[in-house]
Design an enzyme around this catalytic site. Sequence first.
Site, PDB file in Angstrom:
ATOM      1  N   SER A 111       5.690  73.989  42.621  1.00  0.00           N
ATOM      2  CA  SER A 111       5.381  75.148  43.465  1.00  0.00           C
ATOM      3  C   SER A 111       6.575  75.727  44.218  1.00  0.00           C
ATOM      4  CB  SER A 111       4.292  74.793  44.472  1.00  0.00           C
ATOM      5  OG  SER A 111       3.040  74.791  43.850  1.00  0.00           O
ATOM      6  N   SER A 120       2.885  77.752  43.702  1.00  0.00           N
ATOM      7  CA  SER A 120       2.100  78.311  44.775  1.00  0.00           C
ATOM      8  C   SER A 120       2.910  78.992  45.870  1.00  0.00           C
ATOM      9  CB  SER A 120       1.272  77.205  45.416  1.00  0.00           C
ATOM     10  OG  SER A 120       2.100  76.251  46.069  1.00  0.00           O
ATOM     11  N   LYS A 162       5.899  79.225  54.786  1.00  0.00           N
ATOM     12  CA  LYS A 162       4.712  79.148  53.929  1.00  0.00           C
ATOM     13  C   LYS A 162       3.501  78.773  54.779  1.00  0.00           C
ATOM     14  CE  LYS A 162       3.152  77.014  49.559  1.00  0.00           C
ATOM     15  NZ  LYS A 162       3.472  76.020  48.499  1.00  0.00           N
TER      16      LYS A 162
END
Lengths: 493, 95, 490
Positions: free
Chosen positions: A183, A159, A78
């Site tokens: 997330s 997210s 990420k």
Amino acid sequence: MTELTNLTVAGIRDGFRNGDFTAREVAEGFIGQVEGARALNAFIIETPDHAIAAAEAADRGRAVGEFGALSGVPMGIKDLFCTEGYQTTAASHILEGFVPTYESTVTAKLFGAGAGMLGKLNMDQFAMGSSNETSAFGNVISPWRRNNGDGAALAPGGSSGGSSAAIAARLCPAATGTDTGGSIRQPAAFTGISGIKPTYGRCSRWGIVAFASSLDQAGPMARDVRDCAILLEVMTGFDPRDSTSLDLPVPNWQAALSGDLKGKRIGIPKEYRVDGMPPEIEALWQQGIAWMKDAGAEIVDVSLPHTKYALPAYYIIAPAEASSNLARYDGVRYGQRELPDGAGLQDMYAATRAAGFGDEVKRRIMIGTYVLSAGYYDAYYTQAQKVRALIARDFEQAWTKCDMLLTPTAPSAAFGLGEKQADPIAMYLNDVFTVPASLAGLPAMSVPAGLDSQGLPLGLQIIGKPLDEQGVLDAGLAIEERAGFTARAGKWW
Amino acid sequence: MSVDSATVRKIASLARIAVSDAEAEALAPELSKILGLVEQLSEVDTTGIAPLAAVVPNHLRLRDDVVTDGDIRDKILKNAPQAEHGFFAVPKVIE
Amino acid sequence: MSNYRIQGATGEWEVVIGLEVHAQITSNAKLFSGASTRFGNEPNANVSLVDAAMPGMLPVLNRECVRQAVRTGMAIDAQINKWSRFDRKNYFYADLPQGYQISQLYHPIVGEGSLLIDADEKAGIPEPKTIGVERIHIEQDAGKLMHDQHPTRSYVDLNRCGVALMEIVSRPDMSSPAEAGAYIRKLRSILRYVGSCDGNMEEGSMRADVNVSVRRAGEELGTRTETKNVNSVRFVMQAIEYEAGRQVDVLEAGGKIVQETRLFDPDKAVTRSMRSKEDAHDYRYFPDPDLLPLELEDSFLVDCRASLPELPDAKRARYRDALGISAYAADVITADVETARWFETLLAAGAEAKAGANWLTSELFGALNRLGRTISDCPVSPVQAAQLLALVADGTLSGSLAKQVFEIMLESGEDPAKIVDERGMKQTSDTGAIEAVIAGILAANADKVEQYKGGKEALFGFFVGQTMKAMAGKANPKVVNDLLKKALEA
């Protein structure tokens, strides 16, 4: 090489050890997948050189009998994790071009265990969002589509939407995620994969771009529960550079993994039955309860009376911390600078931040600034932290009756891109089931449990006591074994 | 609590985010809606409740007073939009 | 109560003064990072990724900084808070990379305490006065901006950024510039005794924010102004004097005092408004979520207390009462820890207390003044000084010889015994040698001998002088006296 890219982390690890294939073959297979799936926009940058270098090192290691826990396993990272020598942006224009000179603790541990990096995964900007529509580098598009043939582009959740989409589309066997209010869990649920947020303090936050410090936790996202356990063992552990890191040994979760829940009490919190929740979600929850019983667990009803205040408390605490954490993006030491003609220092800040931050980030910074400002601090922030204490106390009281909680992960399946963008509140409500565990710092995971009538994945969430990742993983495995979730997104990209 | 565009401009200025008048107008109802959501908290009786201080029981560890870092000026300046003579450069500040 | 008053056109005004002293905590590394605190390094050399607020960087608290703040609190008899916490003070400035300063607003580590300023008749402080200290908290220093190296740019150096400071906040208990000066000097003295701050105001290790208001006798407190970052005792006193006078002028002209931040201009000895920084005084303090509450254990507090040295007030009393040193010398010697340390080494090396104290306050201080040196870079060690005093005490050196030897010691750094030996500076009491010299002098000055014997006794001094001169100052003066008398009366 497509079969290699269908392997799980455990499958790659074991096959590589057995000499069934080389790490390089695995890396090349996934690199090909990544290159072929740019339509999903899951990656902000691709880093095949890193994956290949790690694979070559793994192959060399194997020649002399040396293996790391993740030798031969390529991953997606990420873009919230600072990676030395590779651009790290938090999906924000303000950090475009920022190349860290340091490696986050979590990625350092993963790479140290032999993992390679396929690329930096797209995400909601500064991890603020639940649909991956706030990235400055464009939306991530879920590999999943509704079975009605409408071809609508769906949200991969957020997210960690690049992570979820990439795993679901077999672009990588696993990825790092971060979870501030859901997330990891919500995107996992939206894309039919597994993800766990460990107890706050298990994963070092050092080198992870901060959103809300008291909530942020890294965790693994993968195809199944065992892979999550394998990765979690590598990612967690004490880090003296993070003052909130827990100084505890890392359990051997993987070895102890068991789907047998005899003697366990699973709590069903009545407050999670929210108005307007689709019947399919309710049905899935009942199915989960049945699976738990089947695995030997006892089901108990519990009450978490302050649940409805979790979201409001979260939307004070997270923006407040974010407004301060994001003050450092000022165009002085790194990232983008906007310097209008004749601008002074403070004008430069305002211009840089106006141009660099996306709308949702600005909204949250402003909410955070407002609730901390003179005259409002006690009414908003102090009250929110008190309510947070009450929410934590609700959980503590529940633990006198049960060992874990079972809930849906999200109140809906994946929605279409653009569907909720106009209404921030509707978007925020998507985190209603994941936020409470975040506020209390509890370990929680989402595992895929079925498909809705549109053919989209749905997840169930297990919330555990502090430090009881084992219980959470075991319950996750019990669901996984019974759900038999094998559906995958048909390739359209 | 609803905020007007003047308040939005004030918050934006505190947060150092330039907003145009049109943006401030647009943000006012959005922020008001979010504040409406969070204001539910005022109905919770928190008498005698201490604000949460640590998410998970843990205590603050202290570091030994040893120099273990620094002397990495190149790394510190590497990403700077403008660095000169070993300094970060910013528009001239008049004090 | 100080009798300091401002004489306005309409009557007398009292001044009310509170000081917030920022003292750099003596430590090797910064408060929350492992970078060095060394002064004077290359720009941005003492900077870690944490200090530069790189994304994802986190603070870790330095134990020594906590220890020094606690010890300082103990030294002013303050309440030590076993539970304290760090808050973020949010504002944007180029010397503040995080966009916030980590400080302690809501729960400081040290609570209420006090210190005593000494009476100073000449400065208008008729008797000792207790000044309250409201709190001491720990916080980060900011970096530095250079404005004069480029026509259109300012340069940012983060070497100081993140260095630990104690902010020591007094009660508004001072009522004259002299009291404020005495407070800072006393505070500085205590900090240096404790070892928590070197007190070096020139290098910025100590600086004060000066809060001043004026009122008519007996009236409510007036509106105060805060003059920031004043960096010497003299400037603090000047700033108060100017600011109090200015406020009186404003009020007497019918104006109002604006609560504001001001800056001291040392060249003109005036304060001026800093309105440019006034726009956003909303710091949005909240607890730093990167740090947990700081909880001090009893054992830590016990260690802190056990490590406290004898403090200046106690030391001064002991010098006077137990060692019999004059009040003046005790004041002078205990005022600074380095002097007291030097003096105690001198005593440990065998010097007698009163003689040692007198010698130190007259000879040593005189020499240091002349050389422009301080006691910490004194070329003569206390052990050498004790040897010198021992040579005086046992009659080896006369007072004047001791002065000569000391001068040579200052220049050469050599031990006094060696100097005396090699240069033959020993005082002689050899009566035979002295008698021979005396006989020669009396013979050469027969006329004066006659006059002396005729009653002009003042000539005795002349004979002593001639004898000493002939013996190059090395004769024992008492022996010379005795022998001369004998010879003249013969």
